[in-house]
Enzyme design. Structure first.
Site, PDB file in Angstrom:
ATOM      1  N   HIS A  70       0.857  -1.193   0.000  1.00  0.00           N
ATOM      2  CA  HIS A  70       0.000   0.000   0.000  1.00  0.00           C
ATOM      3  C   HIS A  70       0.887   1.235   0.000  1.00  0.00           C
ATOM      4  O   HIS A  70       1.816   1.342   0.791  1.00  0.00           O
ATOM      5  CB  HIS A  70      -0.902   0.037   1.241  1.00  0.00           C
ATOM      6  CG  HIS A  70      -1.709   1.302   1.310  1.00  0.00           C
ATOM      7  ND1 HIS A  70      -2.847   1.491   0.557  1.00  0.00           N
ATOM      8  CD2 HIS A  70      -1.509   2.452   1.989  1.00  0.00           C
ATOM      9  CE1 HIS A  70      -3.317   2.708   0.784  1.00  0.00           C
ATOM     10  NE2 HIS A  70      -2.528   3.314   1.643  1.00  0.00           N
ATOM     11  N   ASP A  97     -15.287   2.728   7.872  1.00  0.00           N
ATOM     12  CA  ASP A  97     -14.267   3.689   7.432  1.00  0.00           C
ATOM     13  C   ASP A  97     -14.813   4.616   6.361  1.00  0.00           C
ATOM     14  O   ASP A  97     -14.505   5.805   6.352  1.00  0.00           O
ATOM     15  CB  ASP A  97     -13.022   2.961   6.913  1.00  0.00           C
ATOM     16  CG  ASP A  97     -12.042   3.967   6.336  1.00  0.00           C
ATOM     17  OD1 ASP A  97     -11.547   4.798   7.119  1.00  0.00           O
ATOM     18  OD2 ASP A  97     -11.803   3.967   5.127  1.00  0.00           O
ATOM     19  N   ARG A 137     -14.631  12.927   8.333  1.00  0.00           N
ATOM     20  CA  ARG A 137     -13.346  13.583   8.662  1.00  0.00           C
ATOM     21  C   ARG A 137     -12.991  14.623   7.609  1.00  0.00           C
ATOM     22  O   ARG A 137     -12.441  15.683   7.916  1.00  0.00           O
ATOM     23  CB  ARG A 137     -12.243  12.524   8.770  1.00  0.00           C
ATOM     24  CG  ARG A 137     -12.363  11.679  10.029  1.00  0.00           C
ATOM     25  CD  ARG A 137     -11.498  10.428   9.935  1.00  0.00           C
ATOM     26  NE  ARG A 137     -10.121  10.748   9.647  1.00  0.00           N
ATOM     27  CZ  ARG A 137      -9.312   9.989   8.899  1.00  0.00           C
ATOM     28  NH1 ARG A 137      -9.746   8.856   8.362  1.00  0.00           N
ATOM     29  NH2 ARG A 137      -8.076  10.345   8.695  1.00  0.00           N
ATOM     30  N   SER A 171      -7.690   3.924   9.395  1.00  0.00           N
ATOM     31  CA  SER A 171      -8.469   3.956   8.155  1.00  0.00           C
ATOM     32  C   SER A 171      -7.787   3.103   7.075  1.00  0.00           C
ATOM     33  O   SER A 171      -8.404   2.230   6.455  1.00  0.00           O
ATOM     34  CB  SER A 171      -8.599   5.419   7.692  1.00  0.00           C
ATOM     35  OG  SER A 171      -9.024   5.505   6.366  1.00  0.00           O
ATOM     36  N   LYS A 192      -8.798  -1.315   6.008  1.00  0.00           N
ATOM     37  CA  LYS A 192      -9.106  -1.809   4.655  1.00  0.00           C
ATOM     38  C   LYS A 192      -8.097  -2.865   4.224  1.00  0.00           C
ATOM     39  O   LYS A 192      -8.448  -3.868   3.607  1.00  0.00           O
ATOM     40  CB  LYS A 192      -9.117  -0.630   3.674  1.00  0.00           C
ATOM     41  CG  LYS A 192     -10.333   0.283   3.886  1.00  0.00           C
ATOM     42  CD  LYS A 192     -10.284   1.549   3.060  1.00  0.00           C
ATOM     43  CE  LYS A 192      -9.342   2.566   3.606  1.00  0.00           C
ATOM     44  NZ  LYS A 192      -9.504   3.942   3.178  1.00  0.00           N
TER      45      LYS A 192
HETATM   46  N1  URA Z   1      -6.218   7.358   3.029  1.00  0.00           N
HETATM   47  C1  URA Z   1      -7.134   6.632   3.688  1.00  0.00           C
HETATM   48  O1  URA Z   1      -7.576   5.593   3.214  1.00  0.00           O
HETATM   49  N2  URA Z   1      -7.550   7.073   4.888  1.00  0.00           N
HETATM   50  C2  URA Z   1      -7.094   8.206   5.454  1.00  0.00           C
HETATM   51  O2  URA Z   1      -7.500   8.524   6.540  1.00  0.00           O
HETATM   52  C3  URA Z   1      -6.142   8.956   4.748  1.00  0.00           C
HETATM   53  C4  URA Z   1      -5.715   8.511   3.530  1.00  0.00           C
END
Ligand code: URA
Length: 435
Positions: A91, A170, A177, A192, A196
């Site tokens: 990632h 999320d 947010r 977050s 995932k």
């Molecule tokens: N990318 C995400 O998936 N979540 C965040 O909070 C910031 C960047």
């Protein structure tokens, strides 16, 4: 960890007050508040207040791990433990010209691992992996779980859209947010991203945490803090996790824009491509292979002998794409010339990212379409000697009235200085964070 009927309930206001007063939330409070918010039983304004309290007062490692687990439990979790190959994913926190996923996934698959790469679309100045691949004629991002599994068995790599049911808490919290100035809270960013990635079912994970002007985190200390938080979360969840902190002060490679980036990725798979992109692809591939015990395999061999290219072609074809089709090109181009003889001392990542976005390569609202051919192509990179009048970069777009706007973004972001006066460029890899 969803609150069972009859399980202890809390008042949202007490949870907010605990964090406001710098207290630690209990596991039960966290499970409850994440679940209740996802179900709509905690109001948006209450979760906004809690997110702000977390931004101001932080969360401990235990709290952040529990928060992440609660977000994973809000949806389903994939499981690839029955595959004959070990699974490993990468990632990136996102950067300008960061197309590394495209050559990396087939390369690592060609070396014997399974790479389930569930990706997103771009928003703002960094491009999204799915937008890039959609430049390939016929390629489709949406796969069923069965198709993902089949492709991992047959090809070893899949890059596709995340299924709707991965960490739905999320999705809701991230949107909140975004409009309450609470995106920047490190525990919330880390949970977050990791909720995932962990829900995706990979056994190991390599994080590429960018630092510099074009990154989500511009300062090295912030990037290190985020990397540490994410490695801890992966480790606590039983996923072997390592992070590299890599430079994003200048674009990666020589292109920013969807089809342009696919073209450059294919050059890497064909054994060419820009030196920094090839280096980062190999560094990340080695980390991924080591994380699943395949460190005896040298990914440079799989690039050189064509196995990675074979895996790319199979991966694209499996998702309906034609690996031999011509990639789309933009209708109009504009070339920017070097203003003087000297050294190209600055090609600022953020300036190039915003220019590419303004040319149509990115979107500012989720529902907007992107232009496949739009973007910026660099003819020289930071540190190159240049002559007055030589092409430095080409802007590509279908809508030429955007050129002036894109050129404005580049003002102050490109600098040619007399030979000998260019600062030493930063390293590509700034550091490594392990469990
Ligand atoms: N990318 C995400 O998936 N979540 C965040 O909070 C910031 C960047």
């Amino acid at each position: 960890m969803t609150a069972a009927p009859g399980a202890q309930q809390f008042a949202a206001v007490d949870v907010i007050r605990t964090k406001r007063d710098r207290g630690e939330l209990s596991d039960a409070q966290i499970d409850w508040v994440v679940d209740a918010y996802t179900r709509g039983a905690v109001a948006e304004e209450q979760m906004s207040a809690l997110a702000m309290a977390v931004l101001l007062n932080g969360m401990t490692r235990r709290e952040t791990s529990r928060w992440t687990a609660a977000m994973i439990d809000s949806g389903s979790r994939l499981d690839f433990t029955d595959l004959p190959r070990p699974s490993v994913d990468k990632h990136s926190t996102g950067g300008v010209g960061d197309k590394t996923t495209l050559p990396l996934a087939p390369l690592v698959a060609a070396c014997g691992a399974a790479v389930p790469q569930l990706s997103g679309r771009g928003l703002g100045h960094t491009g999204g992996t799915l937008d890039k691949l959609e430049a390939v004629p016929g390629w489709r991002a949406a796969l069923t779980l069965e198709e993902i599994r089949r492709q991992l068995l047959d090809v070893g790599a899949v890059i596709c859209a995340a299924t709707g049911d991965l960490a739905p808490a999320d999705r809701k919290l991230y949107a909140l947010r975004d409009v309450t100035a609470t995106v920047e809270a490190v525990p919330l960013i880390a949970s977050s991203i990791m909720s995932k990635k962990i829900a995706e079912g990979t056994s190991a994970l390599v994080l590429d945490v960018k630092t510099g002007s074009g990154a989500f985190m511009t300062e090295l200390a912030q990037s290190q803090e985020l990397a540490r938080a994410m490695v801890d979360l992966g480790t606590d969840a039983g996923v072997r996790t390592v992070a590299l902190i890599t430079d994003m002060s200048t674009p990666l490679g020589c292109t920013a824009g969807n089809a342009l980036e696919v073209r450059e990725s294919v050059e890497v798979l064909a054994g060419g491509g820009p030196a920094d992109l090839v280096e980062l692809t190999l560094v990340l591939a080695r980390e991924m292979l080591a994380a699943v015990g395949l460190d005896a395999v040298d990914p440079a061999d799989a690039l050189a002998d064509g196995r990675a290219m074979d895996a790319w072609r199979a991966m694209i074809a499996a998702q309906g794409g034609d690996p031999d089709a011509a990639l789309p090109t933009a209708r109009d181009t504009h070339v920017v010339l070097a203003p003087a003889d000297g050294v190209l001392a600055e090609v600022d990542a953020m300036a190039v990212g915003v220019a590419a976005w303004r040319l149509g390569a990115g979107r500012s609202r989720r529902e907007e379409a992107v232009q496949a051919g739009a973007g910026v192509e660099l003819h020289a990179v930071r540190g190159d000697a240049v002559r007055a009048g030589q092409p430095l970069l080409t802007l590509h777009t279908d809508t030429p009235d955007r050129f002036a706007w894109a050129l404005q973004a580049l003002e102050g972001g490109i600098a040619v200085v007399p030979a000998g006066q260019a600062p030493t460029p930063p390293p590509l890899v700034h550091g490594r964070v392990t469990a």
